[in-house]
Design an enzyme around this catalytic site. Structure first.
Site, PDB file in Angstrom:
ATOM      1  N   ASP A 123       0.823  -1.204   0.000  1.00  0.00           N
ATOM      2  CA  ASP A 123       0.000   0.000   0.000  1.00  0.00           C
ATOM      3  C   ASP A 123       0.867   1.268   0.000  1.00  0.00           C
ATOM      4  OD1 ASP A 123      -2.349   1.543   0.273  1.00  0.00           O
ATOM      5  OD2 ASP A 123      -2.131   1.565   2.456  1.00  0.00           O
ATOM      6  N   TYR A 177      -6.832  -3.193  12.709  1.00  0.00           N
ATOM      7  CA  TYR A 177      -7.659  -2.083  12.230  1.00  0.00           C
ATOM      8  C   TYR A 177      -9.134  -2.303  12.577  1.00  0.00           C
ATOM      9  CZ  TYR A 177      -3.579  -0.342   9.738  1.00  0.00           C
ATOM     10  OH  TYR A 177      -2.340   0.166   9.435  1.00  0.00           O
ATOM     11  N   GLU A 236       3.427  -7.972   7.202  1.00  0.00           N
ATOM     12  CA  GLU A 236       2.168  -8.607   6.817  1.00  0.00           C
ATOM     13  C   GLU A 236       2.310  -9.667   5.732  1.00  0.00           C
ATOM     14  OE1 GLU A 236      -0.943  -5.779   6.170  1.00  0.00           O
ATOM     15  OE2 GLU A 236      -0.968  -5.216   8.274  1.00  0.00           O
ATOM     16  N   GLU A 293       0.865  -1.291  14.173  1.00  0.00           N
ATOM     17  CA  GLU A 293       0.047  -0.391  13.343  1.00  0.00           C
ATOM     18  C   GLU A 293      -1.369  -0.389  13.876  1.00  0.00           C
ATOM     19  OE1 GLU A 293      -0.178  -1.229   9.110  1.00  0.00           O
ATOM     20  OE2 GLU A 293       2.003  -1.350   8.964  1.00  0.00           O
TER      21      GLU A 293
HETATM   22  C1  GCB Z   1      -1.433  -2.276   6.746  1.00  0.00           C
HETATM   23  C2  GCB Z   1      -0.133  -2.202   6.052  1.00  0.00           C
HETATM   24  C3  GCB Z   1       0.198  -0.795   5.585  1.00  0.00           C
HETATM   25  C4  GCB Z   1      -1.048  -0.134   5.006  1.00  0.00           C
HETATM   26  C5  GCB Z   1      -2.094  -0.074   6.095  1.00  0.00           C
HETATM   27  C6  GCB Z   1      -3.386   0.572   5.583  1.00  0.00           C
HETATM   28  O1  GCB Z   1      -1.712  -3.177   7.493  1.00  0.00           O
HETATM   29  O2  GCB Z   1       0.926  -2.715   6.808  1.00  0.00           O
HETATM   30  O3  GCB Z   1       1.223  -0.859   4.628  1.00  0.00           O
HETATM   31  O4  GCB Z   1      -0.777   1.136   4.496  1.00  0.00           O
HETATM   32  O5  GCB Z   1      -2.402  -1.380   6.518  1.00  0.00           O
HETATM   33  O6  GCB Z   1      -3.581   1.735   5.815  1.00  0.00           O
HETATM   34  O7  GCB Z   1      -4.149  -0.110   4.941  1.00  0.00           O
END
Ligand code: GCB
Length: 639
Positions: free
Chosen positions: A183, A497, A444, A534
């Site tokens: 990403d 997330y 990931e 994250e």
């Molecule tokens: C993740 C990735 C990261 C992305 C992020 C997102 O888990 O490690 O590279 O940018 O999610 O914002 O989707």
């Protein structure tokens, strides 16, 4: 002690660290940064037409700044989205004032071929680490000066065996797409500096320095430290019997602390000043400098008195230890709690191009935020980031570019070999930085795949031999019960997330989901500390709604705060006896460029606490307040 021939021959088989080009009494440095000739090679004919041998690249050429990614420098969408080869060239006057000259690229993304005066000089694969070549043989040694032409072909095409991997789909001759399982935008070109530096014929090739141990008194004041070091000499061997070394350690005031003459030995430092990450209750604020020593290595020839051949200084020697228990990450035997935000090397116009303005702003904002850690997501950063982190006491988790690995890679010996090569290059380059506290070998991967087990087992075994006292990890998106590889590593780093990619819009669900997630990982791995590597929510700066809706500044504030209670419940510093959670890193410090897609408005991931122009969103103030508070939680010494 005499430098033995054994040491001199060893460099043929050992991978060396490519010491950062430092100026000294014996070393000259010349920057080749500037505006280079540039053109695309859409037809891929440059090599067969031997563009490297011509006085100019065939027209049309444009001027391209080095360092910079080429993608956003012009208004031309073809250059922005180019897939394949591009060519760079530069001419300069070379003054023959030293016996040996090395041409160094701090990085070029991804595959680079370099010609000097029409002759092939060096090839390198991998977009985020330096490579260099001794170019003395390409240059006339009789003339005092000559004109030199450097031509570089750079190919940004990623394949299933590059790191990161990518997949080229050719739908028709005009519709080619590079699928990138990650990403961030695949910025390319000569995106870090190009440097020419000199040495003598015999020269200091590599230096390693580690803190072996520190003794503390009952008040936890350091009474002495043991550092081990090793110096490798490169060059012609005929003088080997008369080559000598002096190794000297100076304190921050420039006063000599201890010295030695062996190429490999130990230095005992009495009453050492320790390097410590900033912002824990017992250390300095993140805007003040951390304590650094300087190691000076002098190589001279005993056969000719006072004949100094080479001097090299490492200006950032930090004395500190790292130790993991099953629930704590200890720095100098005190629990360390990582708090900060990860980033990308990414900014307007420059793309991934290295720029000191961006670098300085990054660290000033870190100080403002009271952040004490970040991960070099998702690849090794420019050396200068580590130098700044050493100075200000910011902890770094150094990450390889292995992002988006899946079964294709786990079953590929070529990928594993390349991964090992990248790990070796990264650790050789970065091992002397006190700021680097841990290595992350991947981000990931699809680690729930059964093939991941063998791959990560082999990679962990390989890396342990090189890890230079740091724990190893990889960053996990797989579920706690499916991951196959983290059992071979030291720490659990998870990206989650909740209320974003799952439970969209449901801030109320965050606390229970986070607590359950951490408890599940702990239950499966009771001996490994856990870090949230994250968590974050896309936020359009200036977009508001009350009650908080996704993408608004209010949502980002409540989203991040929603995680914190669950973190604190199991924090290793809030609950020293029962906690096992050792840190939290927001995704992301800044908005950053991605491929265009229906989820990325304007081609940006907007999870930044700051915009891409480095201005704060409301959540930045929430995080600043939290990080300030975290600094006041007293930590207990473990011995
Ligand atoms: C993740 C990735 C990261 C992305 C992020 C997102 O888990 O490690 O590279 O940018 O999610 O914002 O989707």
């Amino acid at each position: 002690m005499k430098v033995s021939l054994f040491v001199l021959t060893l460099w043929c088989v050992t991978i060396h660290g490519l010491l950062y080009p430092e100026e000294s009494e014996t070393r000259q440095i010349r920057s080749l940064d500037g505006l280079w000739e540039f053109r695309l090679d859409e037809a891929g004919v440059g090599k067969t037409e031997q563009w490297f041998a011509k006085p100019h690249l065939p027209s049309p050429t444009i001027l391209m700044p080095v360092p910079a990614s080429y993608n956003d420098i012009t208004q031309n969408i073809t250059i922005h989205q180019h897939i394949g080869m591009v060519w760079y060239a530069c001419d300069f006057f070379f003054h023959n004032t030293a016996p040996r000259w090395v041409l160094r690229f701090q990085a070029a993304h991804y595959e680079a071929n370099v010609w000097v005066n029409g002759q092939s000089a060096v090839d390198h694969s991998g977009g985020h680490l330096p490579f260099e070549v001794d170019i003395t043989r390409f240059i006339s040694s009789s003339a005092s000066y000559s004109r030199v032409r450097i031509v570089v072909a750079v190919n940004n095409t990623l394949t299933s065996t590059t790191l990161p991997p990518g997949y080229l789909h050719i739908y028709n001759p005009t519709y080619r797409v590079l699928e990138t399982p990650f990403d961030f935008f695949n910025y390319a070109g000569i995106d870090r500096s190009v440097i020419l530096y000199s040495t003598s014929n015999n020269y200091i090739q590599d230096i390693t320095i580690d803190t072996d141990s520190i003794d503390f008194d009952s008040q936890h004041v350091a009474t002495s430290a043991v550092l081990s070091y090793s110096v490798t000499i490169g060059g012609t061997t005929h003088q080997a019997n008369t080559l000598r070394l002096i190794i000297e350690l100076f304190d921050a005031q420039g006063i000599l602390v201890v010295n030695n003459t062996d190429s490999q030995s130990r230095l005992i430092v009495n009453k050492p000043n320790l390097w410590e990450p900033c912002g824990m209750n017992h250390t300095h604020p993140c805007t003040e400098e951390s304590y650094l020593y300087t190691l000076k290595v002098t190589l001279y020839d005993d056969a000719s008195p006072m004949n100094i051949l080479d001097i090299y200084r490492i200006p950032h020697v930090g004395i500190r230890t790292i130790r993991l228990t099953d629930s704590k990450f200890l720095v100098n035997e005190r629990p360390f709690y990582f708090h900060g935000a990860n980033a990308h090397e990414d900014s307007d116009i420059r793309g991934k191009g290295f720029d000191r303005v961006i670098l300085a702003k990054h660290f000033n904002l870190y100080g403002w935020l009271h952040g004490n850690a970040f991960r070099t997501s998702h690849y090794p950063y420019a050396d200068e980031f580590y130098a700044m982190a050493n100075r200000f006491g910011i902890a770094i988790i150094g990450e390889t570019p292995a992002v988006g690995l899946k079964k294709d890679q786990f079953v590929s010996q070529a990928t594993l070999d390349h991964h090992k090569q990248v790990v070796t290059e990264m650790i050789s380059r970065d091992r002397n930085h006190p700021s680097v506290l841990m290595w992350s070998l991947a981000n990931e991967p699809e680690s729930g795949d059964p093939e991941a087990k063998g791959y990560f087992s082999a990679l962990a075994d390989f890396t342990r031999l090189l890890a230079a006292g740091r724990p190893i990890t990889y960053v996990i998106s797989a579920t706690y019960d499916s991951d196959q590889g983290i059992q071979f590593f030291d720490m659990i780093c998870i990206n989650r997330y909740f209320a974003w990619y799952s439970q969209a819009g449901r801030l109320d669900q965050i606390p229970s989901l986070v607590s359950e997630e951490l408890a599940n990982w702990r239950h499966r791995f009771p001996n490994k500390p856990i870090l949230m590597s994250e968590y974050g929510a896309d936020t359009v700066s200036g977009l508001h709604n009350d009650p908080p809706l996704m993408f608004t500044e209010e949502y980002q504030k409540d989203f991040l705060s929603g995680y914190h209670g669950s973190f604190d419940n199991v924090s290793s510093i809030v609950h020293p006896n029962t906690g096992y959670f050792v840190g939290e890193l927001v995704w992301n410090m800044f908005d950053f460029a991605t491929d265009q897609s229906i989820t990325r408005v304007g081609g940006l991931n907007r999870k930044g606490l700051f915009t891409r122009q480095r201005q704060p969103k409301a959540a930045a103030f929430v995080m600043k307040k939290r990080y300030q508070e975290l600094e006041f939680i007293p930590t207990e010494v473990t011995h």
